[in-house]
Design an enzyme around this catalytic site. Structure first.
Site, short mmCIF file in Angstrom:
data_model
loop_
_atom_site.label_atom_id
_atom_site.label_comp_id
_atom_site.label_asym_id
_atom_site.label_seq_id
_atom_site.Cartn_x
_atom_site.Cartn_y
_atom_site.Cartn_z
N GLY A 166 26.39 -29.25 -20.60
CA GLY A 166 25.43 -29.67 -21.62
C GLY A 166 25.19 -31.17 -21.52
N ARG A 167 24.74 -31.77 -22.61
CA ARG A 167 24.47 -33.21 -22.60
C ARG A 167 25.71 -34.04 -22.90
NH1 ARG A 167 20.31 -34.99 -26.25
NH2 ARG A 167 20.48 -33.06 -27.39
N GLU A 212 27.38 -36.62 -20.29
CA GLU A 212 26.74 -37.89 -19.93
C GLU A 212 27.30 -39.06 -20.73
OE1 GLU A 212 22.58 -37.83 -22.55
OE2 GLU A 212 22.62 -36.90 -20.58
N CYS A 270 28.48 -26.84 -14.91
CA CYS A 270 27.18 -27.44 -15.17
C CYS A 270 27.24 -28.97 -15.10
CB CYS A 270 26.68 -26.93 -16.52
SG CYS A 270 24.93 -27.18 -16.81
N HIS A 271 26.87 -29.66 -16.17
CA HIS A 271 26.90 -31.11 -16.22
C HIS A 271 28.32 -31.66 -16.45
CE1 HIS A 271 22.60 -30.46 -16.73
NE2 HIS A 271 22.42 -31.72 -16.41
N TYR A 273 25.33 -28.00 -11.89
CA TYR A 273 23.90 -27.82 -12.12
C TYR A 273 23.19 -28.62 -11.02
CZ TYR A 273 19.39 -27.56 -14.40
OH TYR A 273 18.07 -27.32 -14.67
#
Length: 191
Positions: free
Chosen positions: A87-88, A91, A117-118, A137
């Site tokens: 997800g975000r 980051e 993923c992320h 991802y």
């Protein structure tokens, strides 16, 4: 009881937080779901990333996920494995030095790590992917290469295993990703 550490945060992918959390509870692990700056009982907002034929995923509001442990109390020596969700959240989670120290500990001790993923952004920032083969991802693939890792593009339903590291591109890979992580941590499920 064996413990697993699960790193999540605001706007982590909903399925990538909830599903591994519940699956690890199901097989008997005590899962400490944590987020920097938050304590046991606090919640994180999640987001649902969907694949609807656009050039990238779409994002929709997810659930509130209640944390089960206080981040500031985490001692990596207490855990048998680490799960990093996507997800975000990754980051900004990768900007937290304690998060990076925790990740490095698991790699230094060759302990099981599952990232999806992320979530791989945390691994690249921690400097632990050099020479390792992993997936992520697709938009994170260049980061893996820049960090010295061997990015392997696989269908989103698949997982890549390199020793103690299990990775998958996104939540459609949960069956393979979780199956392989369970195998790496020593859980055998027979029919």
């Amino acid at each position: 009881m064996k413990k697993i550490l699960l790193l999540t945060g605001d706007y982590a992918e909903d399925y990538e937080t909830m599903v591994p959390y519940q699956m690890l509870l199901m097989v008997g692990y005590d899962v400490h779901a944590v987020c920097p700056g938050k304590k046991k009982g606090d919640t994180v907002k999640t987001a649902i990333h969907d694949f609807e034929g656009d050039q990238t995923y779409s994002e929709k509001p997810g659930h509130r996920f209640q944390l089960t442990y206080t981040f500031d109390l985490v001692n990596p020596e207490d855990y048998a494995g680490l799960v990093i969700v996507g997800g975000r959240a990754p980051e900004y989670l990768r900007l937290n030095e304690k998060v990076l120290e925790i990740v490095r500990y698991f790699f230094d001790k060759d302990l099981p790590v599952a990232a999806i993923c992320h979530g791989i952004q945390i691994l690249t920032t921690a400097g632990v992917v050099k020479g390792r083969t992993l997936t992520a991802y697709a938009a994170v693939g260049p980061e893996v290469t820049l960090a010295g890792g061997n990015y392997r593009e696989v269908p989103p339903t698949e997982a890549v295993v390199d020793g103690n590291l299990v990775t998958s591109p996104a939540w459609p890979g949960h069956p393979a990703w979780i199956r392989e992580f369970l195998r790496v941590i020593g859980i055998r499920i027979s029919q």
